[in-house]
Design a protein around this motif. Structure first.
Motif, PDB file in Angstrom:
ATOM      1  N   LYS A  83      -8.269 -27.484  -2.390  1.00  0.00           N
ATOM      2  CA  LYS A  83      -7.955 -28.290  -3.889  1.00  0.00           C
ATOM      3  C   LYS A  83      -6.450 -28.645  -3.795  1.00  0.00           C
ATOM      4  N   ASN A  84      -6.454 -30.009  -4.185  1.00  0.00           N
ATOM      5  CA  ASN A  84      -5.069 -30.611  -4.727  1.00  0.00           C
ATOM      6  C   ASN A  84      -4.207 -30.595  -3.528  1.00  0.00           C
ATOM      7  N   ASP A  85      -4.502 -30.764  -2.360  1.00  0.00           N
ATOM      8  CA  ASP A  85      -3.862 -31.049  -1.034  1.00  0.00           C
ATOM      9  C   ASP A  85      -4.592 -31.445   0.025  1.00  0.00           C
ATOM     10  N   TYR A  86      -3.976 -32.082   0.920  1.00  0.00           N
ATOM     11  CA  TYR A  86      -4.929 -32.442   1.976  1.00  0.00           C
ATOM     12  C   TYR A  86      -5.098 -31.350   2.989  1.00  0.00           C
ATOM     13  N   ILE A  87      -6.226 -31.548   3.796  1.00  0.00           N
ATOM     14  CA  ILE A  87      -6.415 -30.661   4.978  1.00  0.00           C
ATOM     15  C   ILE A  87      -5.788 -31.308   6.322  1.00  0.00           C
ATOM     16  N   SER A  88      -5.036 -30.556   7.082  1.00  0.00           N
ATOM     17  CA  SER A  88      -4.330 -31.005   8.187  1.00  0.00           C
ATOM     18  C   SER A  88      -4.479 -29.974   9.017  1.00  0.00           C
ATOM     19  N   ILE A  89      -5.224 -30.218  10.076  1.00  0.00           N
ATOM     20  CA  ILE A  89      -5.237 -29.076  11.191  1.00  0.00           C
ATOM     21  C   ILE A  89      -5.354 -29.659  12.467  1.00  0.00           C
ATOM     22  N   CYS A  90      -5.387 -28.995  13.696  1.00  0.00           N
ATOM     23  CA  CYS A  90      -5.565 -29.464  14.930  1.00  0.00           C
ATOM     24  C   CYS A  90      -7.133 -29.622  15.405  1.00  0.00           C
ATOM     25  N   GLU A  91      -7.952 -28.405  15.337  1.00  0.00           N
ATOM     26  CA  GLU A  91      -9.143 -28.092  15.905  1.00  0.00           C
ATOM     27  C   GLU A  91      -9.800 -27.301  15.197  1.00  0.00           C
ATOM     28  N   VAL A  92     -11.128 -27.326  15.159  1.00  0.00           N
ATOM     29  CA  VAL A  92     -12.167 -26.474  14.722  1.00  0.00           C
ATOM     30  C   VAL A  92     -13.306 -26.172  15.681  1.00  0.00           C
ATOM     31  N   GLU A  93     -13.462 -25.016  15.807  1.00  0.00           N
ATOM     32  CA  GLU A  93     -14.638 -24.448  16.981  1.00  0.00           C
ATOM     33  C   GLU A  93     -15.595 -23.507  16.013  1.00  0.00           C
ATOM     34  N   VAL A  94     -16.876 -23.881  16.120  1.00  0.00           N
ATOM     35  CA  VAL A  94     -17.842 -23.120  15.524  1.00  0.00           C
ATOM     36  C   VAL A  94     -18.602 -22.021  16.598  1.00  0.00           C
ATOM     37  N   MET A  95     -18.674 -20.867  16.301  1.00  0.00           N
ATOM     38  CA  MET A  95     -19.158 -19.963  17.461  1.00  0.00           C
ATOM     39  C   MET A  95     -20.608 -19.303  16.869  1.00  0.00           C
ATOM     40  N   GLY A  96     -21.539 -19.542  17.435  1.00  0.00           N
ATOM     41  CA  GLY A  96     -23.061 -18.701  16.861  1.00  0.00           C
ATOM     42  C   GLY A  96     -24.104 -19.218  17.834  1.00  0.00           C
TER      43      GLY A  96
END
Length: 107
Positions: A83-96
Motif C-alpha cells: 500500500k501507498n508505495d511502489y514495489i522494488s525488488i530484484c527477483e521472485v522464485e516460487v517453489m512448489g
C-alpha cells in the motif's frame, strides 16, 4: 522490477498449473533502497481470492538479502502487494509442485 506508485501496488505471476506453493523466495534489490521491501504482502490464490502467506518486515541488513516466505497453500497465482508505495525488488522464485502431484502422493 519496480511498480508504479499507486494506492495499492501489485505484481503477480501466473503459474503453469494449479499448484501447491511451498514457499516464495524474494530477493531484494542489489543496487540501493533495501528498505523498499518493507511491508510487501505475499499471497497465493486465484484472481480475486487471495490467501496471504506473510508480510515482509525489513529490519535493516545488507543489500540483496533474500527472504524465504513459507506459504504451504494451493493456487495458480502468486501476488505481491504493497500500500501507498511502489514495489522494488530484484527477483521472485516460487517453489512448489503441481496440485495433481500432491493428490497422487496422498493416496
Amino acid at each position: 522490477m519496480r511498480t508504479k506508485k499507486e494506492v495499492i501496488n501489485w505484481w503477480s505471476v501466473e503459474l503453469d498449473t494449479f499448484s501447491f506453493v511451498n514457499n516464495v523466495i524474494i530477493t531484494n534489490r542489489l543496487d540501493c533502497c533495501p528498505e523498499k521491501i518493507n511491508n510487501i504482502k505475499v499471497a497465493v490464490g486465484e484472481k480475486g481470492n487471495w490467501n496471504v502467506c506473510s508480510t515482509i518486515k525489513y529490519k535493516g541488513g545488507k543489500i540483496g538479502k533474500s527472504y524465504n516466505i513459507t506459504c504451504n497453500m494451493m493456487g495458480s497465482n502468486v501476488k505481491l502487494t504493497k500500500k501507498n508505495d511502489y514495489i522494488s525488488i530484484c527477483e521472485v522464485e516460487v517453489m512448489g509442485r503441481p496440485a495433481e502431484k500432491v493428490a497422487e502422493n496422498e493416496t
